[in-house]
Design a protein around this motif. Sequence first.
Motif, PDB file in Angstrom:
ATOM      1  N   PHE A   1      56.755  12.196  24.306  1.00 53.19           N
ATOM      2  CA  PHE A   1      56.412  10.776  24.416  1.00 53.19           C
ATOM      3  C   PHE A   1      57.278  10.113  25.485  1.00 53.19           C
ATOM      4  CE2 PHE A   1      54.993  11.851  20.094  1.00 53.19           C
ATOM      5  CZ  PHE A   1      53.731  11.292  20.099  1.00 53.19           C
ATOM      6  N   ASN A   2      56.885   8.893  25.877  1.00 57.46           N
ATOM      7  CA  ASN A   2      57.575   8.147  26.941  1.00 57.46           C
ATOM      8  C   ASN A   2      57.580   8.927  28.254  1.00 57.46           C
ATOM      9  OD1 ASN A   2      58.183   5.840  25.467  1.00 57.46           O
ATOM     10  ND2 ASN A   2      60.085   6.697  24.667  1.00 57.46           N
ATOM     11  N   ALA A   3      56.530   9.710  28.468  1.00 55.94           N
ATOM     12  CA  ALA A   3      56.411  10.479  29.706  1.00 55.94           C
ATOM     13  C   ALA A   3      55.986   9.551  30.846  1.00 55.94           C
ATOM     14  CB  ALA A   3      55.393  11.599  29.526  1.00 55.94           C
ATOM     15  N   SER A   4      56.078  10.057  32.060  1.00 57.82           N
ATOM     16  CA  SER A   4      55.724   9.238  33.217  1.00 57.82           C
ATOM     17  C   SER A   4      54.217   9.167  33.439  1.00 57.82           C
ATOM     18  CB  SER A   4      56.405   9.780  34.479  1.00 57.82           C
ATOM     19  OG  SER A   4      56.014  11.118  34.714  1.00 57.82           O
ATOM     20  N   SER A   5      53.463  10.133  32.886  1.00 60.52           N
ATOM     21  CA  SER A   5      52.011  10.154  33.039  1.00 60.52           C
ATOM     22  C   SER A   5      51.395  10.882  31.859  1.00 60.52           C
ATOM     23  CB  SER A   5      51.616  10.841  34.348  1.00 60.52           C
ATOM     24  OG  SER A   5      52.059  12.188  34.354  1.00 60.52           O
ATOM     25  N   PHE A   6      50.069  10.783  31.735  1.00 59.61           N
ATOM     26  CA  PHE A   6      49.357  11.442  30.640  1.00 59.61           C
ATOM     27  C   PHE A   6      48.819  12.766  31.152  1.00 59.61           C
ATOM     28  CE2 PHE A   6      45.987  12.440  27.708  1.00 59.61           C
ATOM     29  CZ  PHE A   6      46.470  11.990  26.496  1.00 59.61           C
ATOM     30  N   ARG A   7      49.307  13.870  30.586  1.00 55.52           N
ATOM     31  CA  ARG A   7      48.877  15.184  31.054  1.00 55.52           C
ATOM     32  C   ARG A   7      49.101  16.246  29.995  1.00 55.52           C
ATOM     33  NH1 ARG A   7      52.135  17.672  35.637  1.00 55.52           N
ATOM     34  NH2 ARG A   7      53.066  19.222  34.269  1.00 55.52           N
ATOM     35  N   GLY A   8      48.298  17.291  30.091  1.00 61.88           N
ATOM     36  CA  GLY A   8      48.464  18.436  29.209  1.00 61.88           C
ATOM     37  C   GLY A   8      48.667  19.687  30.037  1.00 61.88           C
ATOM     38  N   GLU A   9      49.460  20.619  29.516  1.00 61.98           N
ATOM     39  CA  GLU A   9      49.696  21.889  30.189  1.00 61.98           C
ATOM     40  C   GLU A   9      49.060  23.006  29.361  1.00 61.98           C
ATOM     41  OE1 GLU A   9      53.903  22.216  30.730  1.00 61.98           O
ATOM     42  OE2 GLU A   9      54.033  20.383  31.937  1.00 61.98           O
ATOM     43  N   PHE A  10      48.349  23.915  30.041  1.00 65.09           N
ATOM     44  CA  PHE A  10      47.552  24.923  29.348  1.00 65.09           C
ATOM     45  C   PHE A  10      47.842  26.327  29.887  1.00 65.09           C
ATOM     46  CE2 PHE A  10      45.332  20.914  29.180  1.00 65.09           C
ATOM     47  CZ  PHE A  10      44.831  20.853  27.896  1.00 65.09           C
ATOM     48  N   ASN A  11      47.701  27.318  29.017  1.00 64.52           N
ATOM     49  CA  ASN A  11      47.857  28.707  29.422  1.00 64.52           C
ATOM     50  C   ASN A  11      46.822  29.063  30.486  1.00 64.52           C
ATOM     51  OD1 ASN A  11      49.979  29.356  27.668  1.00 64.52           O
ATOM     52  ND2 ASN A  11      48.567  29.848  25.998  1.00 64.52           N
ATOM     53  N   ILE A  12      47.243  29.856  31.458  1.00 63.33           N
ATOM     54  CA  ILE A  12      46.328  30.296  32.511  1.00 63.33           C
ATOM     55  C   ILE A  12      45.181  31.095  31.902  1.00 63.33           C
ATOM     56  CG2 ILE A  12      46.113  31.830  34.508  1.00 63.33           C
ATOM     57  CD1 ILE A  12      48.911  30.942  35.330  1.00 63.33           C
ATOM     58  N   ALA A  13      45.502  31.970  30.949  1.00 65.03           N
ATOM     59  CA  ALA A  13      44.463  32.802  30.327  1.00 65.03           C
ATOM     60  C   ALA A  13      43.411  31.963  29.623  1.00 65.03           C
ATOM     61  CB  ALA A  13      45.103  33.781  29.345  1.00 65.03           C
ATOM     62  N   ASP A  14      43.828  30.867  28.979  1.00 68.09           N
ATOM     63  CA  ASP A  14      42.878  29.997  28.283  1.00 68.09           C
ATOM     64  C   ASP A  14      41.923  29.319  29.262  1.00 68.09           C
ATOM     65  OD1 ASP A  14      43.985  30.643  25.871  1.00 68.09           O
ATOM     66  OD2 ASP A  14      45.260  28.866  25.744  1.00 68.09           O
ATOM     67  N   PHE A  15      42.430  28.968  30.440  1.00 72.18           N
ATOM     68  CA  PHE A  15      41.588  28.292  31.428  1.00 72.18           C
ATOM     69  C   PHE A  15      40.678  29.272  32.165  1.00 72.18           C
ATOM     70  CE2 PHE A  15      42.352  23.759  32.918  1.00 72.18           C
ATOM     71  CZ  PHE A  15      42.528  23.315  31.615  1.00 72.18           C
ATOM     72  N   GLU A  16      41.036  30.541  32.126  1.00 63.56           N
ATOM     73  CA  GLU A  16      40.223  31.525  32.831  1.00 63.56           C
ATOM     74  C   GLU A  16      39.263  32.264  31.910  1.00 63.56           C
ATOM     75  OE1 GLU A  16      43.043  33.889  34.981  1.00 63.56           O
ATOM     76  OE2 GLU A  16      43.382  32.326  36.492  1.00 63.56           O
ATOM     77  N   GLN A  17      39.208  31.837  30.633  1.00 62.66           N
ATOM     78  CA  GLN A  17      38.262  32.477  29.726  1.00 62.66           C
ATOM     79  C   GLN A  17      36.840  32.081  30.103  1.00 62.66           C
ATOM     80  OE1 GLN A  17      38.082  31.100  25.595  1.00 62.66           O
ATOM     81  NE2 GLN A  17      39.405  29.377  26.120  1.00 62.66           N
ATOM     82  N   PRO A  18      35.901  33.039  30.096  1.00 69.33           N
ATOM     83  CA  PRO A  18      34.531  32.757  30.535  1.00 69.33           C
ATOM     84  C   PRO A  18      33.776  31.857  29.569  1.00 69.33           C
ATOM     85  CG  PRO A  18      34.680  34.963  29.626  1.00 69.33           C
ATOM     86  CD  PRO A  18      36.093  34.438  29.706  1.00 69.33           C
ATOM     87  N   ILE A  19      32.805  31.173  30.109  1.00 73.77           N
ATOM     88  CA  ILE A  19      31.910  30.340  29.302  1.00 73.77           C
ATOM     89  C   ILE A  19      30.652  31.163  29.013  1.00 73.77           C
ATOM     90  CG2 ILE A  19      30.480  28.260  29.304  1.00 73.77           C
ATOM     91  CD1 ILE A  19      32.633  26.962  31.083  1.00 73.77           C
ATOM     92  N   PRO A  20      30.286  31.341  27.743  1.00 70.52           N
ATOM     93  CA  PRO A  20      29.159  32.212  27.378  1.00 70.52           C
ATOM     94  C   PRO A  20      27.849  31.866  28.081  1.00 70.52           C
ATOM     95  CG  PRO A  20      30.419  31.619  25.424  1.00 70.52           C
ATOM     96  CD  PRO A  20      30.963  30.797  26.554  1.00 70.52           C
ATOM     97  N   THR A  21      27.626  30.590  28.361  1.00 67.49           N
ATOM     98  CA  THR A  21      26.361  30.166  28.965  1.00 67.49           C
ATOM     99  C   THR A  21      26.442  30.086  30.492  1.00 67.49           C
ATOM    100  OG1 THR A  21      27.048  27.874  28.538  1.00 67.49           O
ATOM    101  CG2 THR A  21      25.571  28.897  26.940  1.00 67.49           C
ATOM    102  N   SER A  22      27.494  30.683  31.060  1.00 63.26           N
ATOM    103  CA  SER A  22      27.680  30.627  32.515  1.00 63.26           C
ATOM    104  C   SER A  22      26.487  31.216  33.258  1.00 63.26           C
ATOM    105  CB  SER A  22      28.956  31.389  32.890  1.00 63.26           C
ATOM    106  OG  SER A  22      29.067  31.520  34.287  1.00 63.26           O
ATOM    107  N   ASP A  23      26.094  30.522  34.332  1.00 64.82           N
ATOM    108  CA  ASP A  23      25.004  30.995  35.183  1.00 64.82           C
ATOM    109  C   ASP A  23      25.215  30.397  36.570  1.00 64.82           C
ATOM    110  OD1 ASP A  23      22.488  31.168  36.610  1.00 64.82           O
ATOM    111  OD2 ASP A  23      21.552  31.694  34.705  1.00 64.82           O
ATOM    112  N   PRO A  24      25.686  31.194  37.538  1.00 66.30           N
ATOM    113  CA  PRO A  24      25.996  30.668  38.883  1.00 66.30           C
ATOM    114  C   PRO A  24      24.836  29.932  39.542  1.00 66.30           C
ATOM    115  CG  PRO A  24      26.860  32.883  38.629  1.00 66.30           C
ATOM    116  CD  PRO A  24      26.002  32.627  37.422  1.00 66.30           C
ATOM    117  N   ALA A  25      23.629  30.433  39.408  1.00 67.19           N
ATOM    118  CA  ALA A  25      22.476  29.789  40.043  1.00 67.19           C
ATOM    119  C   ALA A  25      22.226  28.414  39.435  1.00 67.19           C
ATOM    120  CB  ALA A  25      21.241  30.671  39.906  1.00 67.19           C
ATOM    121  N   ILE A  26      22.268  28.362  38.094  1.00 70.38           N
ATOM    122  CA  ILE A  26      22.065  27.073  37.420  1.00 70.38           C
ATOM    123  C   ILE A  26      23.219  26.130  37.730  1.00 70.38           C
ATOM    124  CG2 ILE A  26      21.919  25.943  35.163  1.00 70.38           C
ATOM    125  CD1 ILE A  26      20.399  28.328  34.134  1.00 70.38           C
TER     126      ILE A  26
END
Length: 334
Positions: free
Chosen positions: A189-214
Amino acid sequence: MAVKAFTLSQIAWYRTMSDAFRQRGLDADELLVKCGVPIGSTDEMDVNHLSDLFSAMWELAVTLTGDPSIGLTRVVHPLAAFGVVSHMLLSSTNVLAAAKCLARFAALVSPTFAMDVVREDKHYAVSFAISGGRRPVPMQRFDFLASVFLAGAQWITGKRLVPNVMHVPFPEPADAQPWREAYGCPIVFNASSFRGEFNIADFEQPIPTSDPAIADMCVRMTEQAAQDMGDHFTGKVRQLLTRILHKGDPRREQVAEMLCVSERTLQRRLSEEGTSFAELVDAVRRERAERMLARGFLSVTEMACELGFSDPSNFYRACKRWFGLSPSSLRVTQ
């Protein structure tokens, strides 16, 4: 300065807020009336009015429910009101790609906030900033941004996304347990800005409905939707400034490059909308300075850095010009 006008019926974020209020037994239209705001779903307003309206609604919601953690409410279908943006997110490759798309088209969801996604050493950082308005932005608006982001990530992946740590630019509530439970991680709390930090692996997990063309098709459709909505150039520059201000004095050529236009085009389009780059930098700085001074927990030097001033003395002179008082005096009188 000419500012783009909006109607509530155009704002996906208003519909998302309405869903959250409904879950808590509140009616968004009734909140408007109780706020004393003479505005209807088809009445036009600029981004400053819209931001103040959202702040007033959340403040009243806290009063009516007696629950300061109401902003943490998770809507059942977090992306339902986002239209083509939701399809773009669902077809993205992974959470990182979806988050970057959402940051790019944040103005289409709501012109009142900006989002940034960057890789920092061993994690990804997602930050939110709320711009515009003369009214102090309540904590609940930031809470709701995070709530929708986390719920949206879970909706498109089927897995809960848990931050490593959340940075919240407000004092710690008397009972912080609802926040700890909602985020599932340590909170600064009392931070300078509002932000969250996340694991790299969590952000690189695929989305099941991914479709590059769509995904490509949805990006084009989203770009067209932004144009049809009148996603004005001034708003884009303001949101970009809000995101990068803490990194140092914004340079016109830097902003032009980030917007993929020439400096001449940047100047011309801002002039066509009745403003200039220098005026926007000054306006965004003043708005953020008012909010930071109202909270009062950052030092003058820290505030100067957050506002992109290379020297605290420049912040001092700006405060004298904006408010007629020094930043130290303003922190005392708030």
